[in-house]
Design a protein around this motif. Structure first.
Motif, mmCIF file in Angstrom:
data_model
loop_
_atom_site.group_PDB
_atom_site.id
_atom_site.type_symbol
_atom_site.label_atom_id
_atom_site.label_comp_id
_atom_site.label_asym_id
_atom_site.label_seq_id
_atom_site.Cartn_x
_atom_site.Cartn_y
_atom_site.Cartn_z
ATOM 1 N N LYS A 52 8.856 6.195 58.909
ATOM 2 C CA LYS A 52 7.607 6.928 58.689
ATOM 3 C C LYS A 52 7.493 8.115 59.646
ATOM 4 N N GLN A 53 7.757 7.873 60.924
ATOM 5 C CA GLN A 53 7.622 8.927 61.932
ATOM 6 C C GLN A 53 8.603 10.071 61.664
ATOM 7 N N GLN A 54 9.833 9.737 61.288
ATOM 8 C CA GLN A 54 10.833 10.781 61.062
ATOM 9 C C GLN A 54 10.507 11.598 59.815
ATOM 10 N N TRP A 55 10.059 10.954 58.765
ATOM 11 C CA TRP A 55 9.732 11.691 57.548
ATOM 12 C C TRP A 55 8.459 12.535 57.729
ATOM 13 N N LEU A 72 15.357 13.654 51.264
ATOM 14 C CA LEU A 72 14.859 12.557 52.095
ATOM 15 C C LEU A 72 15.950 11.972 52.982
ATOM 16 N N MET A 73 17.183 11.910 52.479
ATOM 17 C CA MET A 73 18.259 11.290 53.268
ATOM 18 C C MET A 73 18.564 12.046 54.562
ATOM 19 N N GLY A 109 7.126 16.647 56.728
ATOM 20 C CA GLY A 109 6.030 16.815 55.790
ATOM 21 C C GLY A 109 5.916 15.740 54.730
ATOM 22 N N VAL A 110 6.482 14.566 54.972
ATOM 23 C CA VAL A 110 6.396 13.453 54.025
ATOM 24 C C VAL A 110 5.510 12.364 54.627
ATOM 25 N N ASP A 111 4.535 11.921 53.864
ATOM 26 C CA ASP A 111 3.576 10.931 54.347
ATOM 27 C C ASP A 111 3.931 9.550 53.794
#
Length: 557
Positions: free
Chosen positions: A410-413, A321-322, A417-419
């Motif tokens: 939110k947009q970057q994740w 995630l980082m 593929g992360v919601d």
């Protein structure tokens, strides 16, 4: 020519008498209206209070010791900072053979409560014994280390600690004295702490009582949810502000910039006022009458994961995630190039900061590879899930003010593929959510004290539980626990050798970067909207707000 001068003089006198024409006396500025975007729920120093309460208390009372704008320890109420070198601190052997510390503190002789009563060691004994006995107030666990308080004379007292501690961040820097002559009789009537704090204390029943306050100002009028009026303390013997009255006026955040431009208030403090983004917009429109000062702060934006969450407690997921976050882009969009990316919970320039600490670069391809290794494949809806049906889908609680930053995360994740479901909430709801543990992620911002290890959210001892006594002052809501981190946080608190402390700090930051108990994003910037006629404002950017030097504020014209 003489007749003409006389006519001009007469005309001037007539104009001065007309309605709406200010006379010379009326131009003297002896009142300052300060706009604040929050209102304190209480002004009782004993209570755990919001940041706005710390700001308000700064005008009317002071802790024993604090930090200045250069992050150096200074005496607010004492004559000299206690150290091992000057003999005011001594490491002693306790009856059980363990090491403790004796701390000798001398109060300034010219301190008075707002009713004229001198501040003495009676007030110090009363405050420290109350906190230690009830394990109460801000940094409660630190006060629990105080075994005894003993007066030497009216101005000197000795604290006995059950362990060796470096610095005074927890038990002196938030140690407000309490007026023994007012509060002791009320405490004697209380059957328990709750009764005293919530219904008997004068700080609750009559906070405009002058004798509660020992700072340069006293609280003279309260309009709940609207304003707080402060008047000069007639018994204050230090430097005096040119303002006889300071009014703290609550302004809704969405109206703040508009209210500043319209002149509804004079000064916007960076700690509780204009957002830095709105400040940038005002530079051109008000630069002739308002100076905007941008102060790099130790207030950090970070994402706190719930370490009991089946997915987020897995370290490889955190390490994916980082690098999926372009934190530099987030910082630049939030405030141009004024914002600094955060790598750990220790800000650049703070004691112990390690410039060589590992920094997670923005690398979405590396993030995707790590997710794949953990078995999270991209689904037809663009969200990753594993063979067990676990989805990389999380809710994120966030204050309304931080919602724009959360949307960028939110947009970057989403691109990897992360919601994320962003859930803007009131601060009260945020803390209720914290305590319940019913969250995946919380975007949080917190002021880090200079040189203080953030054990409040890293220590196993600080894990919040509704079944644990005094849990209101336990802040490890994410339930993070690591044995080495426990050792390091304790060592930093107790190590008195500066070289060894630096070594421990470096290891602490290495472990933080590897373990990622929280995801650091950026250090905030405070924007101070200062009218051109106001001087003496000294922004600190840390836990001690600028109100703690309000006696230096002046109107220069």
């Amino acid at each position: 020519m003489r007749l003409w001068k006389q006519l001009v003089l007469v005309a001037g006198c007539l104009l001065a008498m007309l309605p709406g024409q200010p006379d010379a006396a009326a131009t003297v500025r002896d009142q300052l209206v300060v706009g604040i975007v929050a209102y304190p729920p209480s002004l009782m120093p004993m209570k755990e209070h919001a940041w706005v309460a710390t700001y308000v208390l700064g005008f009317a009372t002071r802790p024993v010791i604090g930090w200045d704008s250069r992050q150096s320890e200074v005496c607010f109420l004492c004559t000299e900072i206690p150290t091992l070198e000057n003999g005011r601190e001594r490491i002693v052997t306790r009856p059980d053979g363990s090491k403790g510390m004796e701390v000798r503190i001398t109060l300034k002789a010219n301190l008075f409560w707002g009713d004229g009563q001198p501040v003495t060691t009676k007030d110090a004994e009363f405050a420290f014994r109350l906190r230690a006995q009830w394990n109460a107030g801000v940094q409660a666990s630190a006060y629990a280390t105080i075994e005894s308080v003993r007066s030497v004379d009216d101005h000197t007292f000795i604290l006995m600690l059950d362990k060796v501690r470096f610095g005074h961040e927890a038990w002196l820097m938030k140690a407000y004295l309490l007026p023994h002559h007012i509060e002791a009789p009320l405490l004697a009537k209380a059957s328990n702490r709750t009764e005293y704090e919530n219904s008997l204390s004068t700080y609750i029943t009559s906070p405009t009582t002058a004798g509660l306050w020992n700072g340069p100002f006293i609280v003279s009028e309260i309009n709940p949810g609207i304003s707080i009026t402060l008047k000069q303390n007639p018994y204050w013997r230090g430097e005096k502000s040119s303002f006889k009255t300071i009014i703290l006026k609550y302004i809704k955040p969405e109206r703040y910039a508009e209210s500043l431009v319209s002149g509804e208030f004079d000064y916007g403090p960076g700690e509780l006022g204009l957002s830095a983004a709105d400040g940038l917009k005002l530079i051109k429109s008000k630069r002739d009458v308002i100076d905007l000062h941008f102060q790099q702060s130790t207030r950090i934006f970070f994402l706190l994961p719930n370490h009991t969450n089946e997915i987020l407690k897995r370290l490889p997921i955190s390490k994916a995630l980082m690098p999926a976050l372009d934190r530099e882009d987030i910082a630049n969009k939030h405030l141009g190039d004024r914002q600094a990316v955060a790598d750990t919970m220790i800000a650049p320039g703070m004691p112990g900061y390690d410039p060589a600490v590992y920094r997670y670069p923005y690398d979405p391809e590396a993030a995707i590879a790590l997710f794949e290794q953990e078995g999270f494949k991209l689904g037809p809806d663009g969200i990753r899930s594993n063979a067990d049906g676990q989805r990389l889908s999380f809710d994120m609680f966030v204050t309304f003010a931080a919602a724009p930053v959360a949307e960028m995360v939110k947009q970057q994740w989403r691109q990897v593929g992360v919601d994320i479901l962003v859930r803007p909430s009131e601060v009260k709801v945020m803390f209720e959510t914290f305590r319940s543990g019913n969250f995946s992620l919380i975007m949080y911002n917190h002021v880090i004290s200079p040189g203080v290890v953030p054990a409040w959210f890293l220590s196993k001892e600080s894990i919040y539980s509704s079944e644990t006594a005094n849990s209101l002052w336990k802040y490890n809501y994410s339930r993070y626990s690591n044995a080495e981190m426990e050792v390091l946080t304790l060592a930093i608190e107790q190590e008195t050798n500066q070289d060894r402390r630096i070594t421990i700090w470096k290891r602490f930051q290495q472990l933080y970067a590897n373990e990622l108990p929280a995801f650091p994003i950026m250090w905030n910037v405070e924007c101070y909207a200062i009218p051109t006629w106001l001087t003496g404002i000294d922004p600190t950017g840390h836990i001690v707000p600028s109100s703690y030097t309000a006696e230096l504020w002046r109107a220069d014209r």
